[in-house]
Design a protein around this motif. Structure first.
Motif, PDB file in Angstrom:
ATOM      1  N   VAL A 188       0.923  -1.138  -0.071  1.00 17.77           N
ATOM      2  CA  VAL A 188      -0.016  -0.008  -0.047  1.00 17.77           C
ATOM      3  C   VAL A 188       1.015   1.322   0.172  1.00 17.77           C
ATOM      4  CG1 VAL A 188      -1.976  -1.198   1.471  1.00 17.77           C
ATOM      5  CG2 VAL A 188      -0.181   0.172   2.541  1.00 17.77           C
ATOM      6  N   ARG A 189       0.160   2.228  -0.327  1.00 20.75           N
ATOM      7  CA  ARG A 189       0.863   3.564   0.225  1.00 20.75           C
ATOM      8  C   ARG A 189      -0.102   4.283   1.157  1.00 20.75           C
ATOM      9  NH1 ARG A 189       5.156   4.258  -1.949  1.00 20.75           N
ATOM     10  NH2 ARG A 189       5.351   6.676  -1.319  1.00 20.75           N
ATOM     11  N   VAL A 190       0.220   5.513   1.577  1.00 23.76           N
ATOM     12  CA  VAL A 190      -0.496   5.955   2.729  1.00 23.76           C
ATOM     13  C   VAL A 190      -0.529   7.522   2.586  1.00 23.76           C
ATOM     14  CG1 VAL A 190      -0.722   6.222   5.238  1.00 23.76           C
ATOM     15  CG2 VAL A 190       0.111   4.174   4.277  1.00 23.76           C
ATOM     16  N   GLN A 230       7.081  -6.267   0.245  1.00 23.44           N
ATOM     17  CA  GLN A 230       5.436  -5.927   0.347  1.00 23.44           C
ATOM     18  C   GLN A 230       4.842  -7.139  -0.360  1.00 23.44           C
ATOM     19  OE1 GLN A 230       4.229  -1.948   0.022  1.00 23.44           O
ATOM     20  NE2 GLN A 230       6.253  -1.048   0.497  1.00 23.44           N
ATOM     21  N   THR A 231       5.321  -7.784  -1.175  1.00 21.68           N
ATOM     22  CA  THR A 231       4.667  -8.777  -1.934  1.00 21.68           C
ATOM     23  C   THR A 231       5.400 -10.336  -1.804  1.00 21.68           C
ATOM     24  OG1 THR A 231       6.195  -8.443  -3.845  1.00 21.68           O
ATOM     25  CG2 THR A 231       3.981  -7.080  -3.600  1.00 21.68           C
ATOM     26  N   LYS A 232       4.530 -11.351  -2.096  1.00 15.84           N
ATOM     27  CA  LYS A 232       4.921 -12.529  -1.979  1.00 15.84           C
ATOM     28  C   LYS A 232       5.175 -12.795  -0.745  1.00 15.84           C
ATOM     29  CE  LYS A 232       7.328 -16.280  -4.562  1.00 15.84           C
ATOM     30  NZ  LYS A 232       8.467 -16.406  -5.645  1.00 15.84           N
ATOM     31  N   VAL A 233       4.243 -12.206   0.440  1.00 16.59           N
ATOM     32  CA  VAL A 233       4.457 -12.616   1.913  1.00 16.59           C
ATOM     33  C   VAL A 233       2.901 -12.724   2.216  1.00 16.59           C
ATOM     34  CG1 VAL A 233       6.493 -10.962   2.204  1.00 16.59           C
ATOM     35  CG2 VAL A 233       4.305  -9.964   2.199  1.00 16.59           C
ATOM     36  N   PRO A 234       2.632 -13.202   3.428  1.00 19.88           N
ATOM     37  CA  PRO A 234       1.515 -13.348   3.856  1.00 19.88           C
ATOM     38  C   PRO A 234       0.605 -12.181   4.336  1.00 19.88           C
ATOM     39  CG  PRO A 234       2.889 -14.916   4.974  1.00 19.88           C
ATOM     40  CD  PRO A 234       3.856 -13.994   4.159  1.00 19.88           C
TER      41      PRO A 234
END
Length: 284
Positions: A185-187, A268-272
């Motif tokens: 995400v971005r915030v 941030q990707t390929k993680v639970p």
């Protein structure tokens, strides 16, 4: 504040505002999540003292920086924060990356942050149009990066921490914010002189939604980091920054966009926790 939530979602739903690159018909982000916090929330004073009392802003200090002539109490001020989830297309492309970022991620990092910046300005202008003082702290001329004696690289206002106070997520081993829409995400955030009902925080600890901190063996973000900047001790900001500045930003310039972008985000990707709160997996 249902009205401003609708306005934010409507603005983001317009592809003219939310394109992954100029002229594209592909969105940079999915539908945003929005949360609120009172300027009187004690967490804001805690963050100031914990991160850097000599430089870190409370919401009142940020608003008074934008409007020096006003006198305002913390109870009169609210923080509005939002989470912009990466699209499935961007996340899918980035999962396949190993040492260098996907071009989709680099575009979302560069053009997507322009989307985020424009959203900040839209929200500020929406309040100003009704004669309500508002500002985006990270867009103020006096906003700057700083060095925290306790945490190293820091700044006058952290949007991830603002989102945490606004009930939008907790931190993971990599320092990323794990939200109901995951960590990819971005915030963004805005401070406004209006009392808004705070969003309930469905957590008690700052790292409650991280599987590793929950006592499980998840080290997925560690394994994804090509710089070795994530260990069981946490996130080494110096290693992370050096890898991005010296390798991935150079790669983006030479092989992808033609200019440097501080793009990485492999953790941030390929993680639970990529696209959900991973604690929901435990509940199942």
């Amino acid at each position: 504040m249902l009205t401003i939530i609708r306005e934010i979602k409507s603005w983001m739903a317009d592809i003219r505002n939310n394109a992954i690159e100029p002229g594209s018909d592909q969105p940079a982000f999915d539908e945003p999540l929005v949360g609120f916090a009172s300027g009187a929330d004690p967490l804001f004073e805690f963050l100031k003292e914990d991160i850097g009392p000599e430089f870190y802003w409370t919401p009142v200090e940020a608003l008074q920086n934008a409007f020096p002539s006003i006198e305002v109490e913390p109870e009169e001020v609210s923080v509005i924060a939002w989470v912009l989830p990466q699209t499935e297309n961007t996340r899918t492309a980035h999962r396949a990356a190993t040492e260098m970022p996907s071009i989709e991620w680099s575009m979302a990092r560069h053009y997507g942050e322009t989307v985020n910046e424009n959203l900040r300005r839209f929200v500020v202008d929406w309040f100003l149009s009704s004669l309500t003082e508002a500002c985006a702290p990270v867009l103020l001329p006096d906003w700057s990066r700083a060095v925290s004696e306790k945490y190293g690289y820091a700044s006058r206002w952290s949007e991830r921490h603002a989102a945490y106070v606004c009930g939008l997520g907790t931190f993971g081993l990599s320092d990323g914010l794990i939200t109901p829409a995951g960590k990819a995400v971005r915030v963004g955030s805005v401070v406004v002189r209006r009392e808004c009902e705070p969003t309930p925080r469905e957590y008690a600890k700052h790292n409650e939604w991280c599987l590793f901190h929950a006592g499980l063996k998840c080290r997925a973000c560690m394994k994804r980091c090509p710089a070795g900047a994530i260990t069981e001790e946490g996130h080494d900001k110096v290693k992370c920054k050096n890898y991005i500045r010296n390798f991935t930003a150079v790669y983006v310039e030479k092989e992808q966009l033609g200019f440097r972008v501080n793009s990485c985000g492999l953790c941030q990707t390929k993680v639970p926790c990529e696209f959900r709160n991973p604690m929901s997996l435990l509940e199942k």
